[in-house]
Design a protein around this motif. Sequence first.
Motif, mmCIF file in Angstrom:
data_model
loop_
_atom_site.group_PDB
_atom_site.id
_atom_site.type_symbol
_atom_site.label_atom_id
_atom_site.label_comp_id
_atom_site.label_asym_id
_atom_site.label_seq_id
_atom_site.Cartn_x
_atom_site.Cartn_y
_atom_site.Cartn_z
ATOM 1 N N ASP A 5 0.813 -1.210 0.000
ATOM 2 C CA ASP A 5 0.000 0.000 0.000
ATOM 3 C C ASP A 5 0.850 1.265 0.000
ATOM 4 O OD1 ASP A 5 -2.406 -1.412 0.018
ATOM 5 O OD2 ASP A 5 -2.408 -1.549 2.204
ATOM 6 N N ASP A 6 2.045 1.181 0.578
ATOM 7 C CA ASP A 6 2.906 2.367 0.634
ATOM 8 C C ASP A 6 4.374 1.958 0.669
ATOM 9 O OD1 ASP A 6 3.703 1.949 3.458
ATOM 10 O OD2 ASP A 6 1.651 2.547 3.913
ATOM 11 N N PHE A 52 4.896 3.412 -6.844
ATOM 12 C CA PHE A 52 3.968 4.151 -5.995
ATOM 13 C C PHE A 52 3.676 5.482 -6.660
ATOM 14 C CE2 PHE A 52 6.509 1.313 -3.447
ATOM 15 C CZ PHE A 52 5.550 0.635 -2.721
ATOM 16 N N GLU A 53 2.390 5.786 -6.822
ATOM 17 C CA GLU A 53 1.981 7.028 -7.475
ATOM 18 C C GLU A 53 1.420 8.001 -6.451
ATOM 19 O OE1 GLU A 53 -0.558 6.398 -10.798
ATOM 20 O OE2 GLU A 53 0.699 4.809 -11.610
ATOM 21 N N ALA A 54 1.673 9.271 -6.676
ATOM 22 C CA ALA A 54 1.138 10.312 -5.813
ATOM 23 C C ALA A 54 -0.379 10.354 -5.955
ATOM 24 C CB ALA A 54 1.746 11.656 -6.181
ATOM 25 N N GLN A 55 -1.061 10.717 -4.892
ATOM 26 C CA GLN A 55 -2.517 10.775 -4.931
ATOM 27 C C GLN A 55 -3.022 11.832 -5.894
ATOM 28 O OE1 GLN A 55 -3.961 11.154 -0.937
ATOM 29 N NE2 GLN A 55 -3.359 9.082 -0.395
ATOM 30 N N ASP A 56 -2.238 12.876 -6.115
ATOM 31 C CA ASP A 56 -2.669 13.940 -7.031
ATOM 32 C C ASP A 56 -2.202 13.691 -8.467
ATOM 33 O OD1 ASP A 56 0.033 14.443 -6.891
ATOM 34 O OD2 ASP A 56 -0.170 16.492 -6.160
ATOM 35 N N SER A 57 -1.637 12.511 -8.721
ATOM 36 C CA SER A 57 -1.135 12.117 -10.048
ATOM 37 C C SER A 57 0.012 12.986 -10.538
ATOM 38 C CB SER A 57 -2.267 12.104 -11.078
ATOM 39 O OG SER A 57 -3.250 11.181 -10.702
ATOM 40 N N SER A 58 0.649 13.701 -9.657
ATOM 41 C CA SER A 58 1.803 14.523 -10.021
ATOM 42 C C SER A 58 2.998 13.623 -10.293
ATOM 43 C CB SER A 58 2.135 15.476 -8.873
ATOM 44 O OG SER A 58 3.398 16.056 -9.076
ATOM 45 N N ASN A 62 5.725 10.459 -7.830
ATOM 46 C CA ASN A 62 5.835 9.038 -8.142
ATOM 47 C C ASN A 62 7.195 8.508 -7.694
ATOM 48 O OD1 ASN A 62 3.339 9.264 -9.303
ATOM 49 N ND2 ASN A 62 4.102 9.360 -11.389
#
Length: 68
Positions: A5-6, A52-58, A62
Amino acid sequence: MKKYDDMVAATQDLTKRGFTENFVLQHHCIYCDRKSLSLNPSEFSVVETHRFEAQDSSPDGNSVIYAV
């Protein structure tokens, strides 16, 4: 391959499984500061890859962990 998950969970589990050194990517190799060890691409293989991707898709948020 496990799904995490992280990054913290991934790093902790990989360490428990024996991936204990941290390497940084350099121009033609990976380098472990603690052991003063440089490995060229022919001297290691990537066993697992975890993205792992940032929640804001920035793109800046990543990250990738490679188990070597």
